[in-house]
Scaffold this motif. Structure first.
Motif, PDB file in Angstrom:
ATOM      1  N   LEU A 148       0.827  -1.209   0.000  1.00 17.56           N
ATOM      2  CA  LEU A 148       0.000   0.000   0.000  1.00 17.56           C
ATOM      3  C   LEU A 148       0.866   1.267   0.000  1.00 17.56           C
ATOM      4  N   ALA A 149       2.068   1.159   0.547  1.00 18.69           N
ATOM      5  CA  ALA A 149       2.954   2.323   0.589  1.00 18.69           C
ATOM      6  C   ALA A 149       3.579   2.625  -0.774  1.00 18.69           C
ATOM      7  N   ARG A 150       3.532   1.662  -1.701  1.00 21.11           N
ATOM      8  CA  ARG A 150       4.237   1.817  -2.971  1.00 21.11           C
ATOM      9  C   ARG A 150       3.351   1.754  -4.194  1.00 21.11           C
ATOM     10  N   ALA A 151       2.294   0.905  -4.162  1.00 21.26           N
ATOM     11  CA  ALA A 151       1.665   0.470  -5.411  1.00 21.26           C
ATOM     12  C   ALA A 151       0.330   1.144  -5.692  1.00 21.26           C
ATOM     13  N   ASP A 152       0.028   1.279  -6.985  1.00 20.35           N
ATOM     14  CA  ASP A 152      -1.275   1.774  -7.422  1.00 20.35           C
ATOM     15  C   ASP A 152      -2.299   0.652  -7.468  1.00 20.35           C
ATOM     16  N   LEU A 153      -1.806  -0.561  -7.667  1.00 25.75           N
ATOM     17  CA  LEU A 153      -2.687  -1.712  -7.868  1.00 25.75           C
ATOM     18  C   LEU A 153      -2.044  -2.910  -7.189  1.00 25.75           C
ATOM     19  N   ILE A 154      -2.810  -3.556  -6.319  1.00 30.96           N
ATOM     20  CA  ILE A 154      -2.284  -4.677  -5.536  1.00 30.96           C
ATOM     21  C   ILE A 154      -3.235  -5.854  -5.671  1.00 30.96           C
ATOM     22  N   PHE A 155      -2.692  -7.014  -6.007  1.00 33.33           N
ATOM     23  CA  PHE A 155      -3.485  -8.236  -6.035  1.00 33.33           C
ATOM     24  C   PHE A 155      -3.067  -9.117  -4.870  1.00 33.33           C
ATOM     25  N   THR A 156      -4.051  -9.727  -4.211  1.00 32.09           N
ATOM     26  CA  THR A 156      -3.722 -10.796  -3.275  1.00 32.09           C
ATOM     27  C   THR A 156      -4.380 -12.075  -3.784  1.00 32.09           C
ATOM     28  N   THR A 157      -3.755 -13.211  -3.509  1.00 32.93           N
ATOM     29  CA  THR A 157      -4.388 -14.494  -3.843  1.00 32.93           C
ATOM     30  C   THR A 157      -4.467 -15.329  -2.575  1.00 32.93           C
ATOM     31  N   GLY A 158      -5.604 -16.030  -2.408  1.00 33.03           N
ATOM     32  CA  GLY A 158      -5.765 -16.949  -1.287  1.00 33.03           C
ATOM     33  C   GLY A 158      -6.326 -16.282  -0.041  1.00 33.03           C
TER      34      GLY A 158
END
Lengths: 420, 420
Positions: B57-67
């Motif tokens: 969250l401190a770096r990215a515009d778009l974050i995916f998590t799996t599981g």
């Protein structure tokens, strides 16, 4: 102990290659008692590699990197890590000789750019690479400027190609770890592999009987693959050996012949071993698995001594002509039927003069199902001198999973017969 | 745009399963123009998941998590992310209904613990999961307390099972991204797949002719697999379409018939398509590939219309009996020889009455080599109404790689013949 893994490679970020290092190294390390707590993949760019190594140095006792040790301009791991830790690089004459020898063995002079692979950070241990030109490197960050109190970390740099990395890990890194970062407590780990029983049934059968040992420190884990459930038993400390061997005995008593092997045993290798020990032979006749059973069997070195051959009979005509399946049987019962499976197995055994023959006929999908025989229906037959048995199974998965599960079920029926 | 991927699962850290999500998602995203800049895998523990999401969250515009979206106690991703962002969870009645329907379709009541899967953080978008019970979730961290200036990030939570994740990504996430995080510039990407030419030869042939376009903004990438090299062509901006299509035309002109497909085309699917279009049929006779060619062909849905069947003839006796290879040929030339390959292909074609037949005979190793015929030697024959051709190849790799490369070479010879 905190262990972290950093995989470098822009091709990983583009999804052009599968990161098999993660599973392989995590598995090897976990079974040695060094469980990886974080794995990260970053592109081959200086800023990304530097940041990921710096973050790992702030947290971990042991850090592995993979890739970036080659001779080209995007191979920068060695330089960056030496720079981060303020270590100078020096050319190691012995490595230059090794690289020259490697090329000489291929009748080529050493390209000048490969000389960079002989650079070694001050104080680093060189890990020999008999399968390639890039040696691995192991070095201690001591003191470690990135960690609270300057607590040291070990950094181990491994080459990217799996055929170089794997033997280097097994032959050099494992003994090195035992010396420089021994575990505080003894660690014992065994994995028993089962097939033919679902994950929840496996758990139901052993969770209760293992309760006392879990209380005493047993780490119990399950991993379900297609048609296979692995049971991992681990423990730490002086009684680790005792706990794990008692647990293994309980699992064996509860699951019996569902257990086909330990560690990395594969079902097809177990079957080839059984046949080899008994000096007996096998043939297969495949419809819906389309060669998948033969392919698995012939992945095992030495299979040729016991596996005489296989038939992939997709068409009815092939089933009749090569296996002697009768026209009437096909007409009356259909190609996916108990009787056709039986005639296929008996025909393959007769034609090959083998001791055993396996046959499968079913509907892999995505089309071809009917209300009576939906996609996933399959008959597996096993013929031997003691007669022929047929099992009806239902594997309503996608085409590839259907083939995999069915092949495993067929091999397992043979394994069970060979146990009897 | 900064894109990061977080894979959760303790089984990943123990190396019990292969992380196929990384490659699949990175590949899909890269081809859409959203290149993943960092992938991390962590165990299913609250502290690890929380830390990795906070860092992203401190770096990215778009974050995916799996599981971590399942119904059991170690499925905590939904809760943790809602907590991090200070969002309340509420039960979504429509999701409860969907989950009940899912179980009803399997004649089971919904277990009470599955109700947790219907919890949705305030403001999140629900991503339907027709293949399972856990819906995905998409939410914007806005303002984002972890990032400089509170810059927002999008968080997309996907379920762990690939058969649920993949269609959800394609059907729901891709259109959503186009709306909520459109690329600033148009992005175009094409991949041409080649076989039969080494990576350095592919580069040599196209690097020069593509130079001008690279200067104009073409991103050119290579990825070598066993016996296959992919060429990736991408560009951004208004002229992206033009640049990429000019580049593709140049690559096609330079590499010609070495290109067998685009995107995710597989060689075996191309061959099945060629045969289907021509209404022609195929049989195979395999020694050293042991069923691997038949297995690949039958992975393709619809293969049964053109693939009549295969023979896995490991033993000399099987070669004689099923394929009519002559005793004298075997005695004089050995099983691994040009003449035996020829007789195998002709025998398979005759026995199956197919239009084409492929045969392979070689030494997969690790043992069985001689000075004249070292491990890796292989003969590939192709029989058709126009006669029989035989190629001698040398594939000195380990057993599995040998089988894979040889199968590909054999299929490629057929593909080239069907082009002619």
């Amino acid at each position: 102990m905190v262990v972290e893994l950093i995989n470098t490679g822009s091709e990983l970020m583009l999804g052009r290659v599968l990161n098999t290092h993660q599973q392989w190294l995590c598995r090897q390390l976990a079974d040695l008692g060094y469980v990886v707590t974080r794995q990260v993949a970053v592109p081959d760019t200086a800023a990304d590699i530097r940041q990921s190594v710096r973050e790992a140095l702030a947290r971990a006792d042991l850090i592995f990197t993979t890739g970036g040790l080659g001779p080209t301009s995007d191979d920068i791991t060695r330089d960056l890590i030496a720079g981060l830790l303020g270590k100078k690089l020096r050319e190691d004459a012995a490595i230059v000789d090794e690289i020259k020898k490697f090329f000489a063995g291929r009748n080529r002079p050493m390209p000048e750019r490969n000389r960079v692979q002989a650079l070694v950070p001050e104080g680093a241990i060189v890990l020999a690479n008999p399968r390639g030109t890039a040696p691995g490197l192991a070095m201690e960050a001591q003191p470690n400027p990135f960690r609270d109190g300057g607590k040291p970390s070990w950094l181990i740099m491994l080459p990217g190609p799996p055929r170089e990395l794997r033997p280097m890990f097994t032959e050099t890194v494992v003994p090195l770890l035992g010396h420089v970062l021994p575990l505080e407590n003894k660690f014992v780990c065994r994995t028993l592999r089962t097939t033919g029983v679902g994950e929840s049934s496996v758990q139901e059968k052993i969770d209760g009987p293992l309760g006392k040992l879990v209380h005493a420190g047993l780490e119990l884990g399950y991993c379900a693959h297609m048609g296979q459930v692995d049971v991992r038993l681990a423990a730490r400390g002086d009684s680790a050996e005792k706990i794990v061997s008692e647990a293994a005995a309980i699992v064996r008593a509860q699951l019996g012949s569902a257990i086909f092997g330990e560690g990395d045993d594969e079902l097809e290798a177990v079957v080839i071993r059984q046949l080899t020990e008994r000096r007996q032979t096998l043939a297969v006749a495949e419809s819906c698995t389309g060669g998948g059973i033969a392919d698995r069997l012939t992945n095992v070195p030495g299979a040729s001594a016991v596996f005489l051959g296989g038939f992939v009979t997709y068409s009815n005509e092939a089933k009749e002509k090569f296996l002697g399946v009768r026209d009437e049987t096909l007409a009356q019962h259909g190609a996916v039927s108990e009787l056709v499976a039986r005639e296929m197995a008996e025909g393959a055994r007769r034609a090959s003069r083998s001791d055993y023959a396996i046959a499968v006929t079913g509907i892999a999908g995505p089309t071809g199902g009917t209300p009576e025989k939906p996609v996933g229906t399959v008959f597996i037959a096993l013929a031997s001198g003691r007669g022929t048995e047929v099992w009806k199974m239902f594997n309503p998965w996608d085409r590839l999973a259907f083939k995999e599960v069915t092949a495993r079920q067929a091999l397992n029926q043979l394994r069970l017969r060979l146990l009897a």
